[in-house]
Design a protein around this motif. Sequence first.
Motif, mmCIF file in Angstrom:
data_model
loop_
_atom_site.group_PDB
_atom_site.id
_atom_site.type_symbol
_atom_site.label_atom_id
_atom_site.label_comp_id
_atom_site.label_asym_id
_atom_site.label_seq_id
_atom_site.Cartn_x
_atom_site.Cartn_y
_atom_site.Cartn_z
ATOM 1 N N LYS A 86 0.817 -1.221 0.000
ATOM 2 C CA LYS A 86 0.000 0.000 0.000
ATOM 3 C C LYS A 86 0.850 1.270 0.000
ATOM 4 N N ARG A 87 1.997 1.198 -0.679
ATOM 5 C CA ARG A 87 2.843 2.385 -0.810
ATOM 6 C C ARG A 87 3.860 2.131 -1.924
ATOM 7 N N GLY A 115 -2.449 3.356 -2.940
ATOM 8 C CA GLY A 115 -1.434 4.204 -2.340
ATOM 9 C C GLY A 115 -0.137 4.267 -3.113
#
Length: 268
Positions: free
Chosen positions: A141-142, A185
Amino acid sequence: MQGSKVVRQSVQGKWALVTGASAGIGLALAEQLAASGANLVLTARRADRLEALAGRFIGEYGIKAQVIAVDLADPAAPQKLFSATEDSGLVIDILINNAGFGYYGEFTKGDAAWQRQMVDLNCAAVVHLTNLFLPKMVDRKRGYLMIVASTASYQPLAYMATYAATKVFDRFLAEALAHEVAKHGVMVSALCPGPTDSEFNEVAGLHQIPGRKSQSAEEVARLGLEGLVEGKPWVIPYTAGKIMVFMQRLAPRRLVSGAAAKMFRPKG
């Protein structure tokens, strides 16, 4: 060199992998990231040059840096690169797909193997590397993914036909992925520079076109990274390029491609 404050806030302490890091825009991107506190995996064909750069970045910026020398035109190279980072336990949160080259001249006089290698490096390797590293970013998520395209991707470009076509591919890939993975993200951006002070023209055999000023690789890198961390799906790092792209939307395609052909037609 001072790193950009907005970039530092996003990349400090993270690992970035930069392809084509030994010269030109790739080198400038690597140094901007190092100056902003990112750790680096540097990759290109020239191991000795990469080792020297890694040593300098470690000394000047206090970061960590590793070198993995590969030729990304080799279909097996992306997997080797991915496996090397995985085996070292490195979490790559920033992938900079920069490696590539161009060819300038009449298509019919160009070496077929050389142009095929250009497609393999500029397109196939980008897809393969992205397919290996991007899923990990989505899972975490990044992450940040940059694909270096060109303002050549905005019009058919006679005398650089194959190169411009590869950069259309790169830009479209980046812009599409930006929409796919934003919800996870992960930010994706296409950096679309124009004339830049680098080794590109020498390798491509491109003469200096009168009236076209070159931008420094350092400025291109800074603006590209700022756009990436700000979530811009594409970045044109110079005003004349932005105007050119806007005006092309209003002009007939044949007129645009014809003007480009006249500009790039080989002398003599």
